[in-house]
Design an enzyme around this catalytic site. Sequence first.
Site, PDB file in Angstrom:
ATOM      1  N   SER A   1       0.865  -1.192   0.000  1.00 42.49           N
ATOM      2  CA  SER A   1       0.000   0.000   0.000  1.00 42.49           C
ATOM      3  C   SER A   1       0.896   1.234   0.000  1.00 42.49           C
ATOM      4  O   SER A   1       2.076   1.148   0.364  1.00 42.49           O
ATOM      5  CB  SER A   1      -0.848  -0.006   1.278  1.00 42.49           C
ATOM      6  OG  SER A   1      -1.479   1.227   1.479  1.00 42.49           O
TER       7      SER A   1
ATOM      8  N   TYR B   1      -2.258  -1.366  10.309  1.00 43.10           N
ATOM      9  CA  TYR B   1      -2.125  -1.437   8.850  1.00 43.10           C
ATOM     10  C   TYR B   1      -0.783  -0.867   8.390  1.00 43.10           C
ATOM     11  O   TYR B   1      -0.079  -1.485   7.597  1.00 43.10           O
ATOM     12  CB  TYR B   1      -3.293  -0.649   8.247  1.00 43.10           C
ATOM     13  CG  TYR B   1      -3.480  -0.799   6.758  1.00 43.10           C
ATOM     14  CD1 TYR B   1      -4.131  -1.920   6.230  1.00 43.10           C
ATOM     15  CD2 TYR B   1      -3.058   0.185   5.872  1.00 43.10           C
ATOM     16  CE1 TYR B   1      -4.336  -2.050   4.861  1.00 43.10           C
ATOM     17  CE2 TYR B   1      -3.261   0.065   4.508  1.00 43.10           C
ATOM     18  CZ  TYR B   1      -3.909  -1.056   4.004  1.00 43.10           C
ATOM     19  OH  TYR B   1      -4.111  -1.184   2.641  1.00 43.10           O
TER      20      TYR B   1
HETATM   21  P1  NAD Z   1     -11.441  -6.047  -0.075  1.00 40.52           P
HETATM   22  O1  NAD Z   1     -11.961  -5.840   1.313  1.00 40.52           O
HETATM   23  O2  NAD Z   1     -12.285  -5.664  -1.241  1.00 40.52           O
HETATM   24  O3  NAD Z   1     -11.016  -7.579  -0.265  1.00 40.52           O
HETATM   25  C1  NAD Z   1     -10.322  -8.258   0.733  1.00 40.52           C
HETATM   26  C2  NAD Z   1     -10.276  -9.721   0.371  1.00 40.52           C
HETATM   27  O4  NAD Z   1      -9.601 -10.413   1.422  1.00 40.52           O
HETATM   28  C3  NAD Z   1     -11.649 -10.375   0.248  1.00 40.52           C
HETATM   29  O5  NAD Z   1     -11.622 -11.362  -0.766  1.00 40.52           O
HETATM   30  C4  NAD Z   1     -11.832 -11.031   1.612  1.00 40.52           C
HETATM   31  O6  NAD Z   1     -12.741 -12.127   1.588  1.00 40.52           O
HETATM   32  C5  NAD Z   1     -10.405 -11.487   1.884  1.00 40.52           C
HETATM   33  N1  NAD Z   1     -10.153 -11.719   3.294  1.00 40.52           N
HETATM   34  C6  NAD Z   1     -10.467 -10.906   4.336  1.00 40.52           C
HETATM   35  N2  NAD Z   1     -10.096 -11.489   5.485  1.00 40.52           N
HETATM   36  C7  NAD Z   1      -9.545 -12.683   5.163  1.00 40.52           C
HETATM   37  C8  NAD Z   1      -8.995 -13.754   5.914  1.00 40.52           C
HETATM   38  N3  NAD Z   1      -8.919 -13.712   7.254  1.00 40.52           N
HETATM   39  N4  NAD Z   1      -8.531 -14.846   5.262  1.00 40.52           N
HETATM   40  C9  NAD Z   1      -8.620 -14.907   3.903  1.00 40.52           C
HETATM   41  N5  NAD Z   1      -9.130 -13.923   3.137  1.00 40.52           N
HETATM   42  C10 NAD Z   1      -9.597 -12.836   3.765  1.00 40.52           C
HETATM   43  O7  NAD Z   1     -10.050  -5.294  -0.093  1.00 40.52           O
HETATM   44  P2  NAD Z   1      -9.203  -4.592  -1.260  1.00 40.52           P
HETATM   45  O8  NAD Z   1      -9.406  -3.137  -1.143  1.00 40.52           O
HETATM   46  O9  NAD Z   1      -9.426  -5.271  -2.553  1.00 40.52           O
HETATM   47  O10 NAD Z   1      -7.727  -4.869  -0.704  1.00 40.52           O
HETATM   48  C11 NAD Z   1      -6.895  -5.888  -1.205  1.00 40.52           C
HETATM   49  C12 NAD Z   1      -5.479  -5.590  -0.771  1.00 40.52           C
HETATM   50  O11 NAD Z   1      -5.055  -4.345  -1.318  1.00 40.52           O
HETATM   51  C13 NAD Z   1      -5.300  -5.480   0.756  1.00 40.52           C
HETATM   52  O12 NAD Z   1      -4.100  -6.073   1.137  1.00 40.52           O
HETATM   53  C14 NAD Z   1      -5.261  -3.980   0.968  1.00 40.52           C
HETATM   54  O13 NAD Z   1      -4.534  -3.644   2.106  1.00 40.52           O
HETATM   55  C15 NAD Z   1      -4.537  -3.535  -0.285  1.00 40.52           C
HETATM   56  N6  NAD Z   1      -4.763  -2.118  -0.615  1.00 40.52           N
HETATM   57  C16 NAD Z   1      -6.014  -1.658  -0.862  1.00 40.52           C
HETATM   58  C17 NAD Z   1      -6.179  -0.318  -1.184  1.00 40.52           C
HETATM   59  C18 NAD Z   1      -7.516   0.276  -1.502  1.00 40.52           C
HETATM   60  O14 NAD Z   1      -7.596   1.517  -1.636  1.00 40.52           O
HETATM   61  N7  NAD Z   1      -8.561  -0.512  -1.652  1.00 40.52           N
HETATM   62  C19 NAD Z   1      -5.066   0.541  -1.218  1.00 40.52           C
HETATM   63  C20 NAD Z   1      -3.828   0.018  -0.940  1.00 40.52           C
HETATM   64  C21 NAD Z   1      -3.678  -1.320  -0.638  1.00 40.52           C
END
Ligand code: NAD
Length: 261
Positions: free
Chosen positions: A143, A156
Amino acid sequence: MSLKGKTAIITGATSGIGYAIAETLASNNCNVVINGFAELHELANIVGYLSSLGDGKAVHCASDLTKLDDIQSLIQFTQDSFGGADILVNNAGMQHVAPIEDFSVENWDKVIALDLSACFHLIRLTLPFMRTKGWGRIVNIASAHGLVASVNKIGYVTAKHGLVGMTKVVGLETAQENITCNAICPGWVLTPLVKKQIEERAKVGNITVEQASAELLAEKQPSGAFVKPEAIGELVLFLTTEAAAQMTGTSLSIDGGWVAR
Ligand code: NAD
């Protein structure tokens, strides 16, 4: 480009960024082992859809990655299904927002377990197969918060900074083995994880979701636009190509300019 015959584990691929990565890899004929939570009928739809995109096969393994036994089951399931994983995308992650004194120990443990420790376990458990094959690609979805901090995100920010460090160590330890390990550092991407934060912000500030969304972007992301999940899928795909063979141990920002200022 074709990833025919290759297999990728993509964690947290039932939603958001992970889903888009799975779509991109499956469209390029890769077998995909997805993980993450969803209702059974949704899972069947996701697996059916991903399998229809290319010549590869999609399967789902219901592992809670905060638990070591479940992580081991995911590896075993991948071995039983396809022999092992050539590509590992550590994407599953969670967020919890609170000042440090109010940040419960339970939430700290959960965030560190999923956003950091699960990545360590999955890397150490997939590396032997990659070494046998003499080829491997590990992509850690970190991130912008892996490079800079924000208030109220102690779990985080700590986990994502740790993941960037882990990426460097793994990149060094595999540098001569045709295996690469890189981190992608997205800014705001409009997924359920961020929608929750926007809704909370709208509630607290007594403003509309649209206003909260605009505020969120204005505060951090100079482009004023969300990063598209598909763009992260394409970046992961690029990291699997020969052109990226000498990219390892590094962090790639895709954040509308967030960490440039
Ligand atoms: P999201 O909440 O849409 O998806 C998260 C996924 O992780 C889902 O499929 C969920 O079922 C799964 N998950 C949650 N807890 C779990 C567990 N205990 N075991 C297995 N699977 C589990 O999130 P996203 O926004 O798509 O984020 C994905 C990644 O990208 C994360 O690591 C997040 O930190 C990173 N990220 C997101 C953003 C953003 O703006 N959305 C920015 C930077 C980084």
